[in-house]
Design a protein around this motif. Structure first.
Motif, PDB file in Angstrom:
ATOM      1  N   GLN A  37       0.436  -1.512   0.058  1.00  0.00           N
ATOM      2  CA  GLN A  37      -0.083   0.258   0.144  1.00  0.00           C
ATOM      3  C   GLN A  37       1.223   0.917   0.100  1.00  0.00           C
ATOM      4  N   GLN A  41      -2.090   5.423  -1.052  1.00  0.00           N
ATOM      5  CA  GLN A  41      -3.122   4.570  -1.902  1.00  0.00           C
ATOM      6  C   GLN A  41      -3.511   3.915  -1.549  1.00  0.00           C
ATOM      7  N   SER A  42      -4.661   2.709  -2.705  1.00  0.00           N
ATOM      8  CA  SER A  42      -5.591   1.204  -2.163  1.00  0.00           C
ATOM      9  C   SER A  42      -4.289   0.042  -2.323  1.00  0.00           C
ATOM     10  N   LEU A  43      -4.359  -1.123  -1.774  1.00  0.00           N
ATOM     11  CA  LEU A  43      -3.840  -2.135  -1.690  1.00  0.00           C
ATOM     12  C   LEU A  43      -3.903  -2.953  -3.410  1.00  0.00           C
ATOM     13  N   ILE A  90       3.858   0.391   2.789  1.00  0.00           N
ATOM     14  CA  ILE A  90       3.036   0.040   3.814  1.00  0.00           C
ATOM     15  C   ILE A  90       2.689  -1.410   3.454  1.00  0.00           C
TER      16      ILE A  90
ATOM     17  N   PHE B  88     -12.233   0.999   2.885  1.00  0.00           N
ATOM     18  CA  PHE B  88     -12.491  -0.270   1.185  1.00  0.00           C
ATOM     19  C   PHE B  88     -12.870  -1.117   0.666  1.00  0.00           C
ATOM     20  N   GLY B 102     -10.756  -1.560  -4.114  1.00  0.00           N
ATOM     21  CA  GLY B 102     -11.274  -0.319  -4.617  1.00  0.00           C
ATOM     22  C   GLY B 102      -9.864   1.128  -4.516  1.00  0.00           C
ATOM     23  N   LYS B 103     -10.407   2.263  -4.602  1.00  0.00           N
ATOM     24  CA  LYS B 103      -8.928   3.059  -4.023  1.00  0.00           C
ATOM     25  C   LYS B 103      -9.243   3.520  -2.600  1.00  0.00           C
TER      26      LYS B 103
END
Lengths: 115, 111
Positions: A37, A41-43, A90, B88, B102-103
């Motif tokens: 991550q 931002q997202s994973l 992360i 999320f 998702g973002k």
């Protein structure tokens, strides 16, 4: 659901060095997943680790940079090799012990800063 | 990209109000899940809804799924300051057991 112990929780590393992250699960699981991550931002899935076989890497991730070990059904390590500041993220491990009928369990994450 | 899209990206509400977050996706799914992340730590699973379900409740959480529109919503009722976190959506297609995220939505609940 499973309980995961992930360590270290955070580290600050010099560029060019490597860091190994460990995840210990309190029950046997077939697959373990490693995510990155990036800040804000997202994973993104790095790879799926199965016991007794090579990890399966997602597009954009390679074994030389992120070697993974899975010596048994309760433990896995992810190494971030030859680090650069762009690796600051992360890193999280995850398992699913409910045959996909229940949610995934995540480790508490490793916050890595590369200077 | 198979990544889900949430909206809004950020939401700020007063304690006691309801928070609604939406998620859209592009592919057929087996189930859709919602997770919470506090301060960049590990994710906590909140709720899972299967593709043959339309609505599910868990405490103050209500999730809906519309497979024809490829969208889901998460409603948190009577929000609390402790609900402040990133949320999320993630969907599971059954392929290689992978979960796609998702973002994320940042929720701030003001006391």
């Amino acid at each position: 659901s499973a309980v995961i112990s992930q360590k270290p929780s955070r580290d600050i590393c010099q560029r060019g060095t490597s860091l190994t992250i460990q995840c210990q699960v309190d029950s046997q699981v077939t697959m373990m997943f490693w995510y990155r991550q990036q800040p804000g931002q997202s994973l993104t899935l790095i790879a799926t680790a199965n016991q007794g076989s090579e990890a399966t890497y997602e597009s954009g991730f390679v074994i030389d940079k992120f070697p993974i070990s899975r010596p048994n059904l309760t433990f896995s390590t992810l190494t971030v090799s030859n680090m650069s500041p762009e690796d600051s993220s992360i890193y999280l491990c995850s398992v699913n012990s409910g045959q996909h009928l229940y949610g995934y369990t995540f480790g508490s994450g490793t916050r890595l800063t590369v200077v | 990209s198979q990544q889900g899209e949430e909206d809004p990206q950020a939401l700020s509400i007063q304690e006691g109000e309801n928070a609604t977050m939406n998620c859209s996706y592009k592919t057929s799914i087996n189930n859709l899940q919602w997770y919470r992340q506090n301060s960049g730590r590990g994710l906590v699973h909140l709720i899972l809804i299967r593709s043959n379900e339309r609505e599910k409740h868990s405490g103050r959480l209500r999730v809906t799924l519309d497979t024809s529109k490829k969208s889901s919503s998460l409603l948190i009722t009577a929000s609390r300051a402790a609900d402040t976190a990133s949320y999320f959506c993630a969907f599971y297609t059954g392929a290689n057991s992978k979960l796609t995220f998702g973002k994320g939505i940042t929720l701030s609940v003001r006391p």
